[in-house]
Design a protein around this motif. Structure first.
Motif, PDB file in Angstrom:
ATOM      1  N   GLU A  26     -69.888   0.092  34.813  1.00  0.00           N
ATOM      2  CA  GLU A  26     -68.463   0.393  34.564  1.00  0.00           C
ATOM      3  C   GLU A  26     -67.976   1.084  35.831  1.00  0.00           C
ATOM      4  O   GLU A  26     -66.812   1.237  35.652  1.00  0.00           O
ATOM      5  N   HIS A  27     -68.249  -0.304  36.825  1.00  0.00           N
ATOM      6  CA  HIS A  27     -67.474   0.320  38.282  1.00  0.00           C
ATOM      7  C   HIS A  27     -67.214   1.147  38.680  1.00  0.00           C
ATOM      8  O   HIS A  27     -66.089   2.185  39.200  1.00  0.00           O
ATOM      9  N   ASP A  28     -68.187   2.234  38.223  1.00  0.00           N
ATOM     10  CA  ASP A  28     -68.672   3.622  39.135  1.00  0.00           C
ATOM     11  C   ASP A  28     -69.574   3.936  39.795  1.00  0.00           C
ATOM     12  O   ASP A  28     -70.598   3.469  39.551  1.00  0.00           O
ATOM     13  N   LYS A  29     -69.386   4.238  41.065  1.00  0.00           N
ATOM     14  CA  LYS A  29     -70.445   4.335  42.510  1.00  0.00           C
ATOM     15  C   LYS A  29     -71.729   5.595  41.983  1.00  0.00           C
ATOM     16  O   LYS A  29     -71.764   6.515  42.913  1.00  0.00           O
ATOM     17  N   ASN A  30     -71.002   6.479  41.059  1.00  0.00           N
ATOM     18  CA  ASN A  30     -71.486   7.978  40.801  1.00  0.00           C
ATOM     19  C   ASN A  30     -72.223   7.889  39.424  1.00  0.00           C
ATOM     20  O   ASN A  30     -71.743   9.464  39.375  1.00  0.00           O
ATOM     21  N   LYS A  31     -72.420   7.243  39.253  1.00  0.00           N
ATOM     22  CA  LYS A  31     -73.360   6.974  38.201  1.00  0.00           C
ATOM     23  C   LYS A  31     -74.977   7.684  37.836  1.00  0.00           C
ATOM     24  O   LYS A  31     -75.067   8.165  36.348  1.00  0.00           O
ATOM     25  N   ALA A  32     -75.509   7.848  39.223  1.00  0.00           N
ATOM     26  CA  ALA A  32     -76.349   8.416  38.995  1.00  0.00           C
ATOM     27  C   ALA A  32     -77.334   9.221  37.708  1.00  0.00           C
ATOM     28  O   ALA A  32     -77.776   9.534  37.282  1.00  0.00           O
ATOM     29  N   PRO A  33     -76.378  10.907  38.348  1.00  0.00           N
ATOM     30  CA  PRO A  33     -77.144  11.862  37.061  1.00  0.00           C
ATOM     31  C   PRO A  33     -76.635  11.779  36.211  1.00  0.00           C
ATOM     32  O   PRO A  33     -77.855  12.142  35.207  1.00  0.00           O
ATOM     33  N   GLN A  37     -80.168  11.372  33.060  1.00  0.00           N
ATOM     34  CA  GLN A  37     -80.060  11.544  32.004  1.00  0.00           C
ATOM     35  C   GLN A  37     -80.238  11.066  31.105  1.00  0.00           C
ATOM     36  O   GLN A  37     -81.173  11.585  29.799  1.00  0.00           O
ATOM     37  N   VAL A  38     -79.611  10.113  30.795  1.00  0.00           N
ATOM     38  CA  VAL A  38     -79.795   8.230  29.964  1.00  0.00           C
ATOM     39  C   VAL A  38     -81.139   8.779  29.669  1.00  0.00           C
ATOM     40  O   VAL A  38     -81.814   8.247  28.856  1.00  0.00           O
ATOM     41  N   ILE A  39     -81.932   7.858  30.716  1.00  0.00           N
ATOM     42  CA  ILE A  39     -83.393   8.246  30.877  1.00  0.00           C
ATOM     43  C   ILE A  39     -84.509   8.653  30.224  1.00  0.00           C
ATOM     44  O   ILE A  39     -85.089   8.521  29.674  1.00  0.00           O
ATOM     45  N   ALA A  40     -84.321   9.730  30.974  1.00  0.00           N
ATOM     46  CA  ALA A  40     -85.248  11.052  30.415  1.00  0.00           C
ATOM     47  C   ALA A  40     -84.855  11.193  29.129  1.00  0.00           C
ATOM     48  O   ALA A  40     -85.736  11.721  27.974  1.00  0.00           O
ATOM     49  N   ALA A  41     -83.601  11.462  28.308  1.00  0.00           N
ATOM     50  CA  ALA A  41     -83.442  11.468  27.245  1.00  0.00           C
ATOM     51  C   ALA A  41     -84.609  10.389  26.268  1.00  0.00           C
ATOM     52  O   ALA A  41     -84.878  10.811  24.276  1.00  0.00           O
ATOM     53  N   THR A  42     -83.777   9.091  27.327  1.00  0.00           N
ATOM     54  CA  THR A  42     -84.732   8.072  26.025  1.00  0.00           C
ATOM     55  C   THR A  42     -85.862   7.830  26.306  1.00  0.00           C
ATOM     56  O   THR A  42     -86.485   7.959  25.257  1.00  0.00           O
ATOM     57  N   VAL A  43     -87.078   8.502  27.025  1.00  0.00           N
ATOM     58  CA  VAL A  43     -87.909   8.895  27.542  1.00  0.00           C
ATOM     59  C   VAL A  43     -88.846   9.342  27.077  1.00  0.00           C
ATOM     60  O   VAL A  43     -89.972   9.580  25.995  1.00  0.00           O
ATOM     61  N   ALA A  44     -87.480  10.769  26.458  1.00  0.00           N
ATOM     62  CA  ALA A  44     -89.006  11.717  25.771  1.00  0.00           C
ATOM     63  C   ALA A  44     -88.274  12.077  24.286  1.00  0.00           C
ATOM     64  O   ALA A  44     -89.219  12.109  23.127  1.00  0.00           O
ATOM     65  N   SER A  45     -87.464  10.624  24.025  1.00  0.00           N
ATOM     66  CA  SER A  45     -87.368  10.487  22.599  1.00  0.00           C
ATOM     67  C   SER A  45     -88.512   9.806  21.917  1.00  0.00           C
ATOM     68  O   SER A  45     -88.042   9.881  20.737  1.00  0.00           O
ATOM     69  N   ASP A  68     -84.576  14.328  39.498  1.00  0.00           N
ATOM     70  CA  ASP A  68     -84.787  14.601  40.924  1.00  0.00           C
ATOM     71  C   ASP A  68     -84.420  13.912  41.397  1.00  0.00           C
ATOM     72  O   ASP A  68     -84.556  12.671  41.417  1.00  0.00           O
ATOM     73  N   PRO A  69     -82.618  13.737  42.099  1.00  0.00           N
ATOM     74  CA  PRO A  69     -81.738  12.971  43.423  1.00  0.00           C
ATOM     75  C   PRO A  69     -82.143  12.527  44.175  1.00  0.00           C
ATOM     76  O   PRO A  69     -81.588  11.177  44.610  1.00  0.00           O
TER      77      PRO A  69
END
Length: 187
Positions: A26-33, A37-45, A68-69
């Motif tokens: 996405e040409h965005d270097k600030n996507k970590a948070p 969340q996407v990863i946590a939601a995927t794992v939880a689902s 956790d960052p």
């Protein structure tokens, strides 16, 4: 194919994998948070797929841990992000030059980041075509310059008690024994 492969530096702040993927996609270097969340939601689902045996910790514990960052991402997170974006991600290990499949391409030397092409069509034989050769050339050049962190053998100094440790294993052991988590690399 026109252009060259360039290395865009992402700050090594423990969230570099997530910010690198955010930049590539996405040409965005600030996507970590957001990507954590996407990863946590995927794992939880999907607690069956993302079991304790797969994650190395309980599903719920992992979902807290990955947000956790200070925690690093790796193969599990890249796999989930590839599915999330519907793209294959090329991840090169500069130390070994192994490719597990991400990179940036620029139309000319010194081009600004907004010109970077980061997504490539897959060619016959499931390669990314000429970009793959250019990426490997860049990786080998970076390997020669030693622009990687060898987490097994890097030297760290504890920012609290100033003790020196070698490698991630010793740093983790020191952190567990003392509660100190502020380390700086030194040579």
């Amino acid at each position: 194919m026109e252009g060259i492969i360039v290395r865009r530096v992402i700050p090594s702040d423990n969230s570099c994998l997530f910010n690198a993927v955010g930049y590539v996609m996405e040409h965005d270097k600030n996507k970590a948070p957001e990507l954590r969340q996407v990863i946590a939601a995927t794992v939880a689902s999907d607690p069956v797929k993302y079991s304790e045996a797969f994650l190395g910790k309980s599903n719920q514990e992992y979902c807290s841990w990955i947000q956790d960052p200070e925690k690093w991402g790796g193969a599990i997170e890249l796999s989930i992000l590839a599915d999330y974006y519907g793209r294959e991600i090329a991840a090169y290990d500069i130390q070994t030059t192994r490719c597990d499949l991400y990179g940036q391409i620029s139309p000319f030397e010194g081009a600004p980041e907004e010109f970077d092409q980061t997504i490539f069509p897959v060619q016959k034989g499931r390669t990314i075509g000429p970009a793959e050769d250019l990426a490997l050339k860049l990786v080998k050049e970076q390997q020669r310059k030693k622009t990687y962190t060898d987490t097994a053998n890097f030297t760290l100094r504890c920012g609290v008690c100033q003790i020196g440790v070698i490698g991630q294993k010793e740093a983790v052991e020191h952190a567990q024994a003392t509660g100190h988590v502020n380390f700086q690399e030194y040579r």
